[in-house]
Structures are given as C-alpha cells and as structure tokens.
Scaffold this active site. Sequence first.
Site, PDB file in Angstrom:
ATOM      1  N   THR A   1       0.796  -1.232   0.000  1.00 58.45           N
ATOM      2  CA  THR A   1       0.000   0.000   0.000  1.00 58.45           C
ATOM      3  C   THR A   1       0.824   1.276   0.000  1.00 58.45           C
ATOM      4  O   THR A   1       1.939   1.300   0.498  1.00 58.45           O
ATOM      5  CB  THR A   1      -0.938   0.036   1.216  1.00 58.45           C
ATOM      6  OG1 THR A   1      -1.814   1.148   1.128  1.00 58.45           O
ATOM      7  CG2 THR A   1      -0.166   0.140   2.514  1.00 58.45           C
TER       8      THR A   1
ATOM      9  N   ARG B   1      -9.340 -10.851  -1.010  1.00 54.52           N
ATOM     10  CA  ARG B   1      -8.951 -11.008   0.405  1.00 54.52           C
ATOM     11  C   ARG B   1      -8.976  -9.666   1.182  1.00 54.52           C
ATOM     12  O   ARG B   1      -8.966  -8.596   0.597  1.00 54.52           O
ATOM     13  CB  ARG B   1      -7.560 -11.609   0.471  1.00 54.52           C
ATOM     14  CG  ARG B   1      -6.474 -10.669  -0.078  1.00 54.52           C
ATOM     15  CD  ARG B   1      -5.836  -9.796   0.980  1.00 54.52           C
ATOM     16  NE  ARG B   1      -5.509  -8.498   0.400  1.00 54.52           N
ATOM     17  CZ  ARG B   1      -4.885  -7.541   1.045  1.00 54.52           C
ATOM     18  NH1 ARG B   1      -4.530  -7.703   2.294  1.00 54.52           N
ATOM     19  NH2 ARG B   1      -4.621  -6.394   0.460  1.00 54.52           N
TER      20      ARG B   1
END
Length: 296
Positions: free
Chosen positions: A222, A250
Amino acid sequence: MAIRNLLITLLLLFTSFSMALGHEVGNLGHYPVVVSTWPFVEAVRAAWRAIDSGFSAVDAVVEGCSACEELRCDGTVGPGGSPDENGETTLDDALVMHGATMEVGAVAAMRYVKDGIKAARLVMQHTGHTLLVGEQASAFAISMGLPGPTNLSSSESVQKWSKWKENRCQPNFWKNIVPVNSCGPYHPKDIAELGKGTCSSANLMAAVESRSSHIGLHNHDTISMAVIDKEGHIAVGTSTNGATYKIPGRKFPDFVGAVFGINKNGLHAGACHGWTFQYSVRSPEMEDVEVFTVFP
C-alpha cells in the site's frame, strides 16, 4: 491491511497530539504539507506540485497516489504487480477521504481498470455509497470515463506467478486444507483432525511464522497519503494492488506494518510493528521531500 492502516491513520489525523508514536518532527504549524508511507518520493513530489499550485487537498492526494500507481511503486501499487493466486493483478483497494466533509469513496477487488484512486474519487463525488467492489466497481469506473477494460498484468507479474506455480504454489494464504504443498484444488481437512494439538506451543508458533512469511518490505501492499492544503483542509488516500498470491478478494488478518499520523497543525509522526518503517514528507521549509525512519 491497507484499509486497517488507513483507518488507524485517520484516527491520528484529526487528533492533536504532542507525544509522537515512535518518532516525532514538529513543523511549527506550517502548511501545506504532504506525508506518505514509504520512500515514495515521486508520489509526494506529484502531490506537492498540485498543492503548491493551489489545488485542493483531495486533488493533491489523487495526484500523488496516481503517480504511485503509474510508477508501480515497489510493485505493490497500480497495475503490473502482485499477482493473485490465479495470476491476475487487480486493484485490491483504493480509498480517498475528504476531511472537511467526511465524505469517503473507495473501490476494492477492481479488475480491468488501472486508475484505482481516481475511481475512488468518482465514487465519493458521484454516488451515495462509500465502497464499490469487483466487476461492478470496474463497470462504474469505465462508465464514468476512466480507461478500460485493460489487462492489469505485466510480463513481470506473469513470470513471478509462473515461478510460484513451479514452487507448488508456496507460500499461499490457505490453511487447514488438503492437499498441502500443492496448487490445489483444495478441500477442508477433516474436522476431527483440526482439533488435534492446536493449542500446543509448537503449533501456535508454526502458525504465526507461516502467516508472517506472506508479508515483507516488497509485499506490504500500500501507499497511504495525507495532505493539508493551503486552506488548512485535510484529505487522505490509499491505493494498492494487494498481497502477492492472495486469494482473490482477500484481507490479510494479522497486523504487521506501520502507521503515520498528522494533526491539523501539520505535526507528523510514525510508528511501526514488526519491521523498520520509513515515511516521506514535504512541507514549506523543506527544499525537497525528506524521508524519516522509524524503528520498532
């Protein structure tokens, strides 16, 4: 993990704090300011150019995260990286939040569209929802003018996936299944077997080590960014293509990662667990982006 990291960041964003969580730098209340996870210097520069030119905090966040998507930061942001277990790269999630209005827009498990953060902004601007997912997120983004459909995989991601397949799909995110050490198809273990020895120290440690092996410095999945504009308005955003070899759709259950925070006066700090963390900052008194290191 990306959404959880951002939520923790949001809690810090709107709280004035004088004690840093691990590392503290004061900037005497000056803004604009841009802060980003990791040494994603070009992303911070892109956001700074926008904010320094008078754009809003939201626009600057989108510019910064978009730059990271285009640059494929660490292979974990944007198209071309982090193949899932089927070999496909998706925009696992992207989110933007407008601090002044508390509006939020997000997309998750988005296929065929490379502009995750721009799609998230469109959700915020043009719908009454906060999150669109999957094929519907893709259809929405394309209908609103973003390019697509397009293949988000790259030769590098396909090669990475092929080597993983040759290694019998190890490591992966499955547990309590048979056959082990294979690429499936998987089936649940016998329920009676699951209860045997699950509380032993050896079994607990093995489970923790197995889960931790999925996440590393080049699989942290991220960018999170916070911006305060010239008017003092705050916006935050995040974008990721997710964990490598994940089961499509997920969220990783364990917290192995880091957070940063910034208050309304531009004071920033960072904290981490399980690894050394770096975050990047640009503020008026800096000549260029500076990278700060936080130790666990």
